[in-house]
Motif scaffolding. Structure first.
Motif, mmCIF file in Angstrom:
data_model
loop_
_atom_site.group_PDB
_atom_site.id
_atom_site.type_symbol
_atom_site.label_atom_id
_atom_site.label_comp_id
_atom_site.label_asym_id
_atom_site.label_seq_id
_atom_site.Cartn_x
_atom_site.Cartn_y
_atom_site.Cartn_z
ATOM 1 N N SER A 1 20.408 -49.966 5.506
ATOM 2 C CA SER A 1 18.822 -50.307 4.554
ATOM 3 C C SER A 1 18.287 -49.214 4.952
ATOM 4 O O SER A 1 17.098 -49.416 4.615
ATOM 5 C CB SER A 1 18.713 -51.077 3.372
ATOM 6 N N ALA A 2 18.436 -50.129 6.485
ATOM 7 C CA ALA A 2 17.228 -49.312 7.535
ATOM 8 C C ALA A 2 17.354 -48.465 7.776
ATOM 9 O O ALA A 2 15.893 -47.269 8.017
ATOM 10 C CB ALA A 2 18.020 -50.313 8.540
ATOM 11 N N GLU A 3 18.476 -46.746 7.490
ATOM 12 C CA GLU A 3 18.339 -45.987 7.924
ATOM 13 C C GLU A 3 17.961 -45.404 6.812
ATOM 14 O O GLU A 3 17.307 -44.174 6.800
ATOM 15 C CB GLU A 3 20.323 -45.677 8.243
ATOM 16 N N LEU A 4 18.582 -45.426 5.888
ATOM 17 C CA LEU A 4 17.662 -45.304 4.222
ATOM 18 C C LEU A 4 16.527 -45.213 4.587
ATOM 19 O O LEU A 4 15.892 -44.305 3.947
ATOM 20 C CB LEU A 4 18.358 -46.259 3.657
ATOM 21 N N ALA A 5 15.667 -46.451 5.119
ATOM 22 C CA ALA A 5 13.916 -46.149 5.483
ATOM 23 C C ALA A 5 13.912 -45.680 5.953
ATOM 24 O O ALA A 5 12.876 -45.000 5.657
ATOM 25 C CB ALA A 5 14.072 -48.126 5.327
ATOM 26 N N MET A 6 14.170 -45.041 7.145
ATOM 27 C CA MET A 6 13.876 -44.480 8.062
ATOM 28 C C MET A 6 14.276 -42.760 7.593
ATOM 29 O O MET A 6 13.446 -42.476 7.704
ATOM 30 C CB MET A 6 15.207 -44.228 9.571
ATOM 31 N N TYR A 7 14.695 -42.737 7.162
ATOM 32 C CA TYR A 7 15.001 -41.010 7.010
ATOM 33 C C TYR A 7 14.568 -40.962 5.112
ATOM 34 O O TYR A 7 13.853 -40.052 5.363
ATOM 35 C CB TYR A 7 16.786 -41.010 6.303
ATOM 36 N N SER A 8 14.363 -42.036 4.311
ATOM 37 C CA SER A 8 13.200 -41.878 3.528
ATOM 38 C C SER A 8 11.741 -41.051 3.373
ATOM 39 O O SER A 8 11.459 -40.447 3.690
ATOM 40 C CB SER A 8 13.734 -42.560 1.974
ATOM 41 N N VAL A 9 11.327 -41.824 4.708
ATOM 42 C CA VAL A 9 10.269 -42.204 4.384
ATOM 43 C C VAL A 9 9.659 -40.679 5.678
ATOM 44 O O VAL A 9 8.827 -39.504 5.468
ATOM 45 C CB VAL A 9 9.104 -42.788 5.822
ATOM 46 N N MET A 10 10.759 -40.985 6.637
ATOM 47 C CA MET A 10 11.189 -39.454 7.669
ATOM 48 C C MET A 10 11.208 -37.747 7.024
ATOM 49 O O MET A 10 10.177 -37.096 7.351
ATOM 50 C CB MET A 10 11.882 -39.507 9.045
ATOM 51 N N TRP A 11 12.349 -38.332 5.859
ATOM 52 C CA TRP A 11 12.253 -36.585 5.332
ATOM 53 C C TRP A 11 11.181 -36.564 4.074
ATOM 54 O O TRP A 11 11.176 -35.421 3.259
ATOM 55 C CB TRP A 11 13.741 -36.669 4.737
ATOM 56 N N SER A 12 10.027 -37.674 4.218
ATOM 57 C CA SER A 12 9.481 -37.379 3.396
ATOM 58 C C SER A 12 8.117 -35.943 2.772
ATOM 59 O O SER A 12 8.300 -35.711 4.070
ATOM 60 C CB SER A 12 7.825 -39.067 2.706
ATOM 61 N N GLU A 13 7.881 -35.282 1.412
ATOM 62 C CA GLU A 13 6.512 -34.125 1.927
ATOM 63 C C GLU A 13 5.850 -34.688 3.286
ATOM 64 O O GLU A 13 5.738 -33.700 4.275
ATOM 65 C CB GLU A 13 6.160 -33.887 1.347
ATOM 66 N N HIS A 14 4.970 -35.878 3.479
ATOM 67 C CA HIS A 14 3.869 -36.278 4.485
ATOM 68 C C HIS A 14 4.939 -35.795 5.772
ATOM 69 O O HIS A 14 3.768 -35.047 6.362
ATOM 70 C CB HIS A 14 4.073 -37.173 4.234
ATOM 71 N N CYS A 15 5.596 -36.709 6.117
ATOM 72 C CA CYS A 15 6.111 -36.311 6.861
ATOM 73 C C CYS A 15 6.487 -35.159 7.575
ATOM 74 O O CYS A 15 7.015 -34.625 8.445
ATOM 75 C CB CYS A 15 6.905 -38.308 7.785
ATOM 76 N N SER A 16 7.394 -34.820 6.666
ATOM 77 C CA SER A 16 8.315 -33.844 6.913
ATOM 78 C C SER A 16 8.146 -32.750 6.907
ATOM 79 O O SER A 16 7.951 -31.512 7.579
ATOM 80 C CB SER A 16 9.465 -33.345 6.357
ATOM 81 N N TYR A 17 7.258 -32.169 5.975
ATOM 82 C CA TYR A 17 6.583 -30.645 5.977
ATOM 83 C C TYR A 17 7.378 -29.887 5.741
ATOM 84 O O TYR A 17 8.264 -28.929 5.000
ATOM 85 C CB TYR A 17 6.209 -29.990 7.434
ATOM 86 N N LYS A 18 8.989 -30.276 4.483
ATOM 87 C CA LYS A 18 10.175 -29.945 3.664
ATOM 88 C C LYS A 18 9.697 -28.577 3.344
ATOM 89 O O LYS A 18 10.172 -27.482 3.432
ATOM 90 C CB LYS A 18 10.749 -30.364 3.327
ATOM 91 N N SER A 19 8.175 -28.406 2.332
ATOM 92 C CA SER A 19 8.450 -27.808 1.460
ATOM 93 C C SER A 19 7.085 -26.231 2.664
ATOM 94 O O SER A 19 7.398 -25.507 1.375
ATOM 95 C CB SER A 19 7.060 -28.225 0.951
#
Lengths: 81, 756
Positions: free
Chosen positions: B44-62
């Motif tokens: 769950s800690a890893e899931l938390a980290m990936y989910s925030v860091m892969w959010s649009e805001h942090c990852s600029y994925k779009s």
């Protein structure tokens, strides 16, 4: 004449810089043994006439919309005996 | 402290455990990718980290695929890019401004938090951008805020604006930073989606630049500043409430509260630590908190990192490890320190009463490992968290309404024709919320603290002195017109850059580089994605043409209510350098008898204009023509004229056109002007209200007139004689006369009447 007191406090998880500043000042001035301080607001509302359920509902509405910021604060309403 | 801690060991033995990844904003394929990277289900800690860091805001994925164009501008060695010392990807870009000085600046959005809680949202927006500047090794020297709200008379604007303005002022004033400019714009498209952008500029010696790198095995990771609380934890609460803590579903607040006095101490503490050369790398904690700081430091470094998460000083002892990793508590920094410098580092922190704790160590494992009371709760390759997140080429479609919008030309709108109507329109326009005096807002900000402010609002650019010995200074201006962006996002972005560039040059500074805050609707809407692609392409093309590189910035998507996106609003901030601030050019008429000249060409361009918007509520047609070659030539002339002392005043023409420009120049010092419009363009109305770009009004002293005209001719800039300063009225010969008093009353009354 009745008096209703509304206490407004920041929600427990919200940072309270004022309370922290007081907590830091206390031991420096020789007041020991205080672990933490949180600071809030107290409103004393003097009513015209008696406390009724209707009035209290009105005051709760005022507390929710004007006296507190429900996004970051909690309030309690109580009738002063 | 109840509840169950999910460890790596458990994740290996319970591969089928249900995880709330969708509630955390991860898509099915993204979750599958995480499982692929780790070779097991995430904890769950890893899931938390990936989910925030892969959010649009942090990852600029779009946005990433489009933002690459900005790096290409620099990579291809465009003129101007050699001044760039640090580019996109670090906390903020750094530019060489000469004499050994470097300047770092960046603009960022805090739109959504400011809508939820206007005061704290705006305040922490200022705090966050200031820490970005600090983490480059610089002393912050000024801030600016770009604010956009719904209609000025809308109830929601009345809820949001006063809090936002008070928050910007409250935080910046307590911090002791001058607020030297910015924007306040009203438009229905921002109703329910206010834009709160914040810019900070900082100064350092070029050799003192710091980077967010964790290198050197055995070096220590120190968290310092405020204690960690439940601030800013949004989605992660589902981990606590739904999966692991069924008996007590505590929904934690996501409002972050700022403490500017803590930040002020943190600034001084950091600068002392920098001066003593005690850090290897440094990173501020902003969005995604410790998840971001630890993974980015490790990813930028050369090895791995181990973190003892239970050592993080807490304000709220009930926080779970996932929440600590995601908390966005303000006023925190993370430093990498060699073991032999640790005592000196901690001593400086102690002197500033800043809590500092060793929470981790750099190693050569190439993994980021997180431990909680002896249990391993995360073990991930840091690059996959920080830099190798998903990248999407989102579908783009030019909206089908675009042609209709562009065809709906403002030529059909009724124009004032009689002299009386023209006079009324001038008065009505100077009082329009977007054109009226912003003093009610800017007077709540300290503009002169630190004693280095040379020009501030309402001037075209903010100018601060950075070296008192030589008079070296920097100028900053920000602009962005969402209406132009809606009519043509490619041209709209170029016009935003053109205007900011022009505003810097008008003050006498040479434009060097830019930062941008790209505010758009949802990237999942192909029409919005097309707008974004057009705007970034326009900006990159204009950067090449003007020789000013993008140094960094921020993208804010999802600014929309239902399917109604905001007008595409790329806010562009341009930084310029002026060798001697005593040569700066102010905007206002300052003496009688100066000759007033219009530089540039006026065309009939009212598409997206403030006149069409305010008088007719109309948005249609095409925005003014972009002419980057003319902008560049004009800027060169203005910089030369300032250095040679040829102009007494200069003011950019943009929103509201010549009428607005002249009014502002008159009102600055109550010096009137008499002009004739005969040579400007066809008719008086177009001359007064067209918003053609690449235009500036200057006032020239009689003894400088020949020199200035010669310089303008040499630069190939069209010059139109308008008239002469003097008297106590704005007089358009043969058309109308408006006394200074009447003009001021109209210009100054609007905002106080709405908000005071």
């Amino acid at each position: 004449m009745a008096r209703v007191v509304v206490d407004v406090m920041l929600k427990p998880e919200i940072l309270d810089p004022q309370g922290q500043a007081v907590a830091t000042a206390l031991p420096k001035l020789g007041f020991d043994g205080i672990a933490a301080v949180r600071q809030g607001k107290r409103f004393e509302l003097e009513l015209d006439g008696d406390v009724t359920e209707e009035r209290l509902a009105q005051i709760r509405n005022a507390a929710e919309t004007l006296l507190s910021n429900p996004v970051i604060e909690d309030y309690t309403v109580r009738v002063e005996p | 402290m109840s509840g169950h801690i999910d460890t790596v060991k458990q994740a290996e033995t319970t591969p089928e455990a249900e995880q709330p990844f969708r509630e955390l904003g991860l898509r099915d394929d993204e979750y599958a990718r995480i499982r692929g990277i780790l070779g097991r289900r995430p904890t769950s800690a890893e899931l938390a980290m990936y989910s925030v860091m892969w959010s649009e805001h942090c990852s600029y994925k779009s946005s990433k695929v489009h933002l690459r164009q900005f790096a290409d501008v620099v990579a291809k060695g465009t003129a101007g890019s050699d001044a760039m010392l640090v580019g996109i990807g670090e906390n903020a870009g750094v530019v060489d401004v000469g004499q050994g000085w470097a300047v770092t600046f960046k603009v960022e959005s805090h739109n959504h938090p400011s809508y939820v809680e206007p005061y704290q949202g705006a305040a922490t927006g200022v705090g966050g951008i200031v820490r970005d500047i600090m983490s480059m090794g610089a002393r912050p020297v000024a801030v600016m805020d770009q604010l956009r709200f719904g209609p000025a008379d809308a109830p929601d604007t009345h809820r949001v604006l006063p809090g936002v303005v008070a928050g910007v002022g409250g935080y910046g004033n307590c911090l002791g930073l001058p607020n030297i400019g910015g924007e306040v714009v009203f438009d229905p498209s921002y109703a329910g989606n206010p834009l709160v952008n914040a810019l900070c500029v900082g100064v350092m010696r070029a050799e003192d630049i710091k980077l967010a790198h964790a290198s050197g095995s055995g070096n220590l990771v120190v968290l310092f500043g405020a204690r960690t609380g439940g601030d800013g934890i949004g989605g992660v609460s589902v981990l606590a409430s739904e999966t692991f803590d069924d008996d007590k579903p505590t929904k934690r607040p996501s409002v972050q509260v700022g403490d500017p006095f803590m930040e002020k101490v943190l600034i001084e503490c950091c600068l002392e630590v920098f001066a003593a050369d005690l850090v290897v790398g440094i990173q501020d904690l902003g969005g995604a908190g410790l998840s971001c700081a630890t993974s980015e430091l490790a990813s930028n470094g050369d090895g791995g990192m181990h973190v003892w998460l239970d050592r993080v000083p807490l304000r709220d002892m009930s926080l779970r490890p996932e929440e600590i990793l995601m908390s966005e508590s303000q006023e925190r920094m993370c430093a990498v320190v060699t073991p032999d410098r640790l005592d000196a580092f901690l001593e400086i922190c102690a002197r500033w009463e800043v809590t500092a704790t060793v929470i981790g160590e750099v190693n050569d494992s190439r993994r980021l490992t997180v431990e909680w009371h002896g249990d391993l709760i995360a073990d991930v390759p840091p690059r996959t968290v920080a830099h190798e997140g998903p990248v999407y080429e989102r579908p783009m479609v030019r909206p089908e309404w675009q042609d209709g919008l562009q065809a709906d030309d403002p030529s059909r709108l009724a124009r004032p024709t009689t002299t009386e109507q023209l006079r009324d329109t001038v008065l009505r326009m100077v009082a329009a919320p977007n054109l009226a005096s912003k003093s009610w807002v800017t007077d709540q900000y300290d503009r002169y603290v630190l004693g280095n402010t040379v020009l501030a609002q309402p001037e075209d650019a903010g100018v601060v002195r950075i070296d008192p010995a030589t008079g070296l200074g920097v100028a900053l201006a920000t602009d962005g017109n969402g209406r132009y962006g809606k009519l043509d996002p490619y041209a709209g972005a170029q016009l935003a850059l053109s205007e900011a560039y022009r505003n810097v040059a008008v003050s006498g500074a040479r434009p060097l580089a830019l930062t941008d805050c790209l505010n758009f609707g949802s990237p999942e809407d192909p029409a919005v994605m097309w707008q974004f692609a057009e705007a970034t392409r326009g900006l990159a093309d204009a950067c090449r043409e003007l020789g000013v590189p993008v140094t960094g910035g921020n993208v804010s998507f999802y600014n929309q209510t239902g399917d109604q996106a905001i007008n595409p609003t790329p806010v562009v901030g341009v930084l310029g350098v002026i060798d001697d601030v005593t040569r700066r050019v102010p905007m206002g008429f300052a003496a009688e008898g100066d000759t007033v000249l219009l530089l540039g060409t006026t065309r009939d361009e009212l598409g997206g204009s403030e006149w069409a918007h305010h008088v007719h509520g109309h948005l249609g047609g095409r925005p003014p023509q972009v002419d980057l070659a003319a902008e560049r030539a004009l800027a060169e002339l203005l910089v030369e004229a300032a250095a040679r002392g040829l102009v007494r005043a200069a003011h950019d023409l943009s929103d509201g056109g010549l009428a607005q420009g002249l009014s502002e120049m008159v009102l600055r010092h109550d010096v009137g002007v008499t002009v004739t419009l005969g040579e400007v363009t066809g008719d008086a109305f177009t001359a007064l209200f067209s918003e053609s770009a690449a235009r500036v009004v200057v006032a020239v002293a009689p003894e400088r007139l020949d020199d200035f005209r010669a310089a303008a001719t040499a630069a190939g800039i069209p010059v139109t004689a308008l008239g002469r300063t003097g008297g106590d009225a704005l007089v358009v010969d043969g058309v109308f006369r408006v006394g200074v008093g009447e003009l001021r009353a109209a210009h100054d009354a609007t905002l106080p009447a709405l908000f005071a």
